[in-house]
Structures are given as structure tokens and as C-alpha cells.
Design a protein around this motif. Structure first.
Motif, PDB file in Angstrom:
ATOM      1  N   ASN A  51       0.987  -1.027   0.043  1.00  0.00           N
ATOM      2  CA  ASN A  51       0.036   0.077  -0.038  1.00  0.00           C
ATOM      3  C   ASN A  51       0.980   1.286   0.179  1.00  0.00           C
ATOM      4  N   GLU A  52       0.158   2.432   0.106  1.00  0.00           N
ATOM      5  CA  GLU A  52       0.805   3.642  -0.113  1.00  0.00           C
ATOM      6  C   GLU A  52       1.993   3.829   1.145  1.00  0.00           C
ATOM      7  N   THR A  53       1.589   3.277   2.254  1.00  0.00           N
ATOM      8  CA  THR A  53       2.244   3.775   3.579  1.00  0.00           C
ATOM      9  C   THR A  53       3.515   2.728   3.517  1.00  0.00           C
ATOM     10  N   VAL A  54       3.512   1.576   3.062  1.00  0.00           N
ATOM     11  CA  VAL A  54       4.683   0.868   2.890  1.00  0.00           C
ATOM     12  C   VAL A  54       5.552   1.192   1.742  1.00  0.00           C
ATOM     13  N   MET A  55       5.199   1.859   0.687  1.00  0.00           N
ATOM     14  CA  MET A  55       5.902   2.247  -0.279  1.00  0.00           C
ATOM     15  C   MET A  55       6.850   3.511   0.052  1.00  0.00           C
ATOM     16  N   LYS A  56       6.104   4.399   0.816  1.00  0.00           N
ATOM     17  CA  LYS A  56       6.633   5.506   1.193  1.00  0.00           C
ATOM     18  C   LYS A  56       7.650   5.179   2.277  1.00  0.00           C
ATOM     19  N   ALA A  57       7.499   4.312   3.148  1.00  0.00           N
ATOM     20  CA  ALA A  57       8.608   3.811   4.211  1.00  0.00           C
ATOM     21  C   ALA A  57       9.803   3.558   3.309  1.00  0.00           C
ATOM     22  N   ILE A  58       9.555   2.639   2.427  1.00  0.00           N
ATOM     23  CA  ILE A  58      10.522   1.842   1.659  1.00  0.00           C
ATOM     24  C   ILE A  58      11.278   3.000   0.951  1.00  0.00           C
ATOM     25  N   LYS A  59      10.738   3.902   0.121  1.00  0.00           N
ATOM     26  CA  LYS A  59      11.509   5.217  -0.638  1.00  0.00           C
ATOM     27  C   LYS A  59      12.035   5.975   0.487  1.00  0.00           C
ATOM     28  N   ASP A  60      11.843   6.254   1.765  1.00  0.00           N
ATOM     29  CA  ASP A  60      12.378   6.998   2.542  1.00  0.00           C
ATOM     30  C   ASP A  60      13.530   6.256   3.209  1.00  0.00           C
ATOM     31  N   LEU A  61      13.471   4.965   3.584  1.00  0.00           N
ATOM     32  CA  LEU A  61      14.716   4.195   3.952  1.00  0.00           C
ATOM     33  C   LEU A  61      15.647   4.173   2.761  1.00  0.00           C
ATOM     34  N   ASN A  62      15.280   3.891   1.755  1.00  0.00           N
ATOM     35  CA  ASN A  62      16.159   3.883   0.429  1.00  0.00           C
ATOM     36  C   ASN A  62      16.987   5.230   0.354  1.00  0.00           C
ATOM     37  N   ALA A  63      16.367   6.480   0.634  1.00  0.00           N
ATOM     38  CA  ALA A  63      17.128   7.613   0.597  1.00  0.00           C
ATOM     39  C   ALA A  63      18.089   7.865   1.713  1.00  0.00           C
ATOM     40  N   LEU A  64      17.970   7.261   2.825  1.00  0.00           N
ATOM     41  CA  LEU A  64      18.848   7.396   3.866  1.00  0.00           C
ATOM     42  C   LEU A  64      19.924   6.431   3.656  1.00  0.00           C
ATOM     43  N   LYS A  65      19.748   5.283   2.858  1.00  0.00           N
ATOM     44  CA  LYS A  65      20.897   4.358   2.372  1.00  0.00           C
ATOM     45  C   LYS A  65      21.733   4.708   1.310  1.00  0.00           C
ATOM     46  N   LYS A  66      21.190   5.668   0.424  1.00  0.00           N
ATOM     47  CA  LYS A  66      21.764   6.023  -0.707  1.00  0.00           C
ATOM     48  C   LYS A  66      23.342   6.280  -0.573  1.00  0.00           C
ATOM     49  N   PRO A  67      24.317   6.057  -1.316  1.00  0.00           N
ATOM     50  CA  PRO A  67      24.422   5.359  -2.564  1.00  0.00           C
ATOM     51  C   PRO A  67      24.327   3.812  -2.450  1.00  0.00           C
ATOM     52  N   ASP A  68      24.416   3.258  -1.155  1.00  0.00           N
ATOM     53  CA  ASP A  68      24.779   1.740  -0.966  1.00  0.00           C
ATOM     54  C   ASP A  68      23.276   0.848  -1.005  1.00  0.00           C
ATOM     55  N   ALA A  69      22.583   1.323  -1.751  1.00  0.00           N
ATOM     56  CA  ALA A  69      21.071   0.580  -1.799  1.00  0.00           C
ATOM     57  C   ALA A  69      20.604   0.451  -3.154  1.00  0.00           C
ATOM     58  N   ARG A  70      19.724  -0.440  -3.199  1.00  0.00           N
ATOM     59  CA  ARG A  70      19.141  -0.611  -4.549  1.00  0.00           C
ATOM     60  C   ARG A  70      17.573  -1.278  -4.315  1.00  0.00           C
ATOM     61  N   MET A  71      16.766  -0.644  -5.008  1.00  0.00           N
ATOM     62  CA  MET A  71      15.390  -0.982  -4.942  1.00  0.00           C
ATOM     63  C   MET A  71      14.871  -1.646  -6.033  1.00  0.00           C
ATOM     64  N   LEU A  72      13.965  -2.494  -6.003  1.00  0.00           N
ATOM     65  CA  LEU A  72      13.326  -3.432  -7.211  1.00  0.00           C
ATOM     66  C   LEU A  72      12.054  -2.750  -7.364  1.00  0.00           C
ATOM     67  N   GLN A  73      11.628  -2.506  -8.604  1.00  0.00           N
ATOM     68  CA  GLN A  73      10.860  -1.800  -8.897  1.00  0.00           C
ATOM     69  C   GLN A  73       9.516  -2.808  -9.116  1.00  0.00           C
ATOM     70  N   LYS A  74       9.731  -3.960  -9.630  1.00  0.00           N
ATOM     71  CA  LYS A  74       8.522  -4.990  -9.934  1.00  0.00           C
ATOM     72  C   LYS A  74       8.222  -5.586  -8.679  1.00  0.00           C
ATOM     73  N   LYS A  75       7.006  -6.050  -8.589  1.00  0.00           N
ATOM     74  CA  LYS A  75       6.443  -6.768  -7.602  1.00  0.00           C
ATOM     75  C   LYS A  75       6.959  -8.268  -7.584  1.00  0.00           C
ATOM     76  N   ASN A  76       7.064  -8.552  -6.379  1.00  0.00           N
ATOM     77  CA  ASN A  76       7.790  -9.999  -6.152  1.00  0.00           C
ATOM     78  C   ASN A  76       6.742 -10.699  -5.224  1.00  0.00           C
ATOM     79  N   ILE A  77       6.416 -11.661  -5.411  1.00  0.00           N
ATOM     80  CA  ILE A  77       5.380 -12.630  -4.414  1.00  0.00           C
ATOM     81  C   ILE A  77       6.178 -13.497  -3.721  1.00  0.00           C
ATOM     82  N   LEU A  78       6.521 -13.057  -2.268  1.00  0.00           N
ATOM     83  CA  LEU A  78       7.275 -13.841  -1.421  1.00  0.00           C
ATOM     84  C   LEU A  78       6.579 -13.956  -0.130  1.00  0.00           C
ATOM     85  N   ARG A  79       7.299 -15.155   0.338  1.00  0.00           N
ATOM     86  CA  ARG A  79       6.625 -15.344   1.878  1.00  0.00           C
ATOM     87  C   ARG A  79       8.327 -15.574   2.536  1.00  0.00           C
ATOM     88  N   PRO A  80       8.890 -14.532   3.038  1.00  0.00           N
ATOM     89  CA  PRO A  80      10.398 -14.668   3.521  1.00  0.00           C
ATOM     90  C   PRO A  80      10.340 -15.750   4.755  1.00  0.00           C
TER      91      PRO A  80
END
Length: 322
Positions: A51-80
Motif C-alpha cells: 500500500n501507499e504507507t509501505v512504499m513511502k517507508a521503503i522510499k525514505d529508508l532507501n534515501a537514507l541508505k543511498k548510494p549503498d542501496a538498490r530498490m526493485l521496482q517490480k512486484k515479487n510474491i514472496l513469503r520470507p
């Protein structure tokens, strides 16, 4: 799919393959084991349902970790927590030892899974739920420069009492660290991350350190909140065993400090050493020669020579008389 018995054999076969081009040679050298490892990369994975909340959190955490981060844009059906093969595949493909998986469901809304790898296999994972979030763009303040090393602050007894929180603290240090440094400059310390644990909650706050005039040599430090501000709640966890954790923390011999024998440090940091020597012959010890001692020695020698000559003359006279 690789079975447990063939896994070591496949790794050994892949290490024997020689690169055919310079580019592939550089690629293999970059991913080969090193005494001093590279900065750990983070892989942000988007789940099948978000949802929008999860995506915003991921984008902000990604901004904190740049340039040592990579974000996959496609959806992945996973159960970790059920199947980790896809996570291990993504980790090996992108050469990332840390990952964040975001998902959303009716039972577990606003879900983030923080995890790390060891030898491209899942070491441990901790699932956190997002209770409240305030994004970076909502704070109308000047942000920190990208790639700066943050100062991490952990508050709360839960980080020392609970095993899950203790492992979460260790994981967050791995997540936000950018390599080890020998010296720290006060001007270079501009980003502060605070984590506070209370009950089953973890409060994450991000600040920028600004230096103000204090009237003395040491400036006054003020903290300005820049975001993101997130309230997490602890959910599930998958922790590594003590044996596997000990193996993951094992350091190479080149990094271990060699212990110096017979050297100690006291409470004030003074270095003291103990030296083992053979017994000295003080009769052969050469002392410092002084003029006064030389003159005194000459007088003693003359006096001794005079007494010897006088004794010799008396002995001759006695012989003649006899």
C-alpha cells in the motif's frame, strides 16, 4: 534447485571457472572474499501486495541508505518466513547482504521485514509493523548530504533484556553503518539516528546536527528533526543459532591483533613492560670516569708503590746483615 549435499560442490565448481573478459574478471574480484569487506549494500524488495504507507517507508529508508542501496521496482510474491530461496537468489544476483521486504495484508498490515545474509543464505530476519509514519518531505528543514555516516543512539532497557530486541539492535547497526573509521570530525558528524524501545514498540527518529556559537572553543550542538519519523511494532522473528552466529562473526587472522608479551597498561593508559635479563656481573661494569677519581687513583697508586719499594729495601738490608 540445489540440495544440501550438492551445494558445496556447486560453489566449488563456480569458483574454478576462469573469467574470459576483463569485465567478468573485475566482476568476480569485486565479489570475491576480502580481508576488509566492502560497504554492505541493502536491497529493497516490493512484495506482491503493498500500500501507499509501505512504499513511502521503503522510499525514505532507501534515501537514507543511498548510494549503498538498490530498490526493485517490480512486484515479487514472496513469503520470507516460509521460503527464502528467492531472497537468496536476489541477494546473490545484486551482491547485497541486507534486505528490506515490504508487504501489506489484512492480518499483517503495513509490514516490513528487515534481514541480512551470510554466505548468501538468510542469517536472521525481524518483522516490524508500521504504526505511524511522518515522511522526510513533511519536515520543511535542510536535509543531510547523501552518503554521510550517521551517529546511532539506542535508548531503552529492552535492547539489553530481550533477545529479539538485542538482535534487532545488532541488525540496525549493520543496516546503517557505512564502514569503520579511525577518526571522527565534529563538522562531519551531521546525521543522528535515534532508536527508542518501549514495551513492544521501537521509535525511530532522524535528526540533523547543527553547530552554533557557544562563546568558547567548543561549539554548541543542536538537533533538528528532518525525518523520517516512524513508530514500529515488533512482530515475528527468525534468529540464527548461536553456532551459525559465531561462524558469521568470525574474523580472519589478518585482522586479529597480536598480543604483545610482558606489556601491560594501567588505569591511566601508561604502557609498562617487563624485561627478563640474565644476572649481571657488576665487577665488569664500566662506570663513568671523572677527573677527580683519576687524580685520587694516581695518589693511591703512588702511595702503594712507595710502600712496596720501602719494604723491598728493608728486606735487602736484612739479607746483607745476616
Amino acid at each position: 534447485w540445489v540440495s544440501e549435499g550438492n551445494r558445496g560442490q556447486s560453489v566449488e565448481m563456480s569458483s574454478v571457472v576462469k573469467p574470459k573478459t576483463r569485465r567478468s574478471k573485475r566482476w568476480l574480484e569485486e565479489r570475491s572474499p576480502k580481508v576488509l569487506e566492502n560497504v554492505k549494500k541493502v536491497l529493497f524488495i516490493r512484495g506482491g501486495r503493498t500500500n501507499e504507507t509501505v512504499m513511502k517507508a521503503i522510499k525514505d529508508l532507501n534515501a537514507l541508505k543511498k548510494p549503498d542501496a538498490r530498490m526493485l521496482q517490480k512486484k515479487n510474491i514472496l513469503r520470507p518466513f516460509e521460503d527464502q530461496t528467492s531472497l537468496e537468489f536476489f541477494s546473490q544476483k545484486n551482491d547485497a547482504s541486507l534486505f528490506v521486504f515490504g508487504s501489506h495484508s489484512k492480518k499483517k498490515p503495513n509490514n516490513l521485514v528487515f534481514g541480512r545474509m551470510f554466505d548468501f543464505h538468510v542469517l536472521d530476519m525481524i518483522e516490524l509493523g508500521i504504526d505511524r509514519i511522518k515522511l522526510m518531505k513533511e519536515f520543511k528543514t535542510e536535509k543531510c548530504s547523501s552518503g554521510c555516516k550517521p551517529c546511532l543512539i539506542f535508548s531503552g532497557d529492552r535492547f539489553d533484556q530481550s533477545e529479539d530486541f538485542r538482535r534487532l539492535k545488532n541488525l540496525l547497526i549493520d543496516f546503517f553503518s557505512r564502514g569503520s573509521v579511525d577518526k571522527i570530525s565534529l563538522r562531519g558528524l551531521e546525521h543522528v539516528l535515534s532508536f527508542t524501545a518501549h514495551c513492544s514498540q521501537v521509535y525511530m527518529r532522524s535528526y540533523k546536527a547543527t553547530l552554533k556559537k557557544s562563546g568558547g572553543r567548543t561549539p554548541r550542538v543542536e538537533l533538528v528533526e528532518i525525518g523520517p519519523s516512524i513508530d514500529f511494532s515488533m512482530r515475528r522473528s527468525h534468529l540464527a543459532s548461536e553456532g551459525l552466529m559465531k561462524e558469521a562473526l568470525k574474523q580472519p587472522k589478518e585482522l586479529k591483533e597480536k598480543k604483545e608479551k610482558n606489556i601491560e597498561y594501567n588505569a591511566f593508559g601508561t604502557k609498562t613492560g617487563r624485561i627478563h635479563m640474565q644476572r649481571q656481573d657488576l665487577s665488569k661494569l664500566q662506570t663513568r670516569k671523572m677527573k677527580a677519581l683519576k687524580a685520587l687513583g694516581k695518589k693511591r697508586r703512588r702511595a702503594r708503590d712507595g710502600t712496596l719499594s720501602h719494604e723491598g729495601d728493608t728486606a735487602v738490608k736484612r739479607k746483607r746483615i745476616s
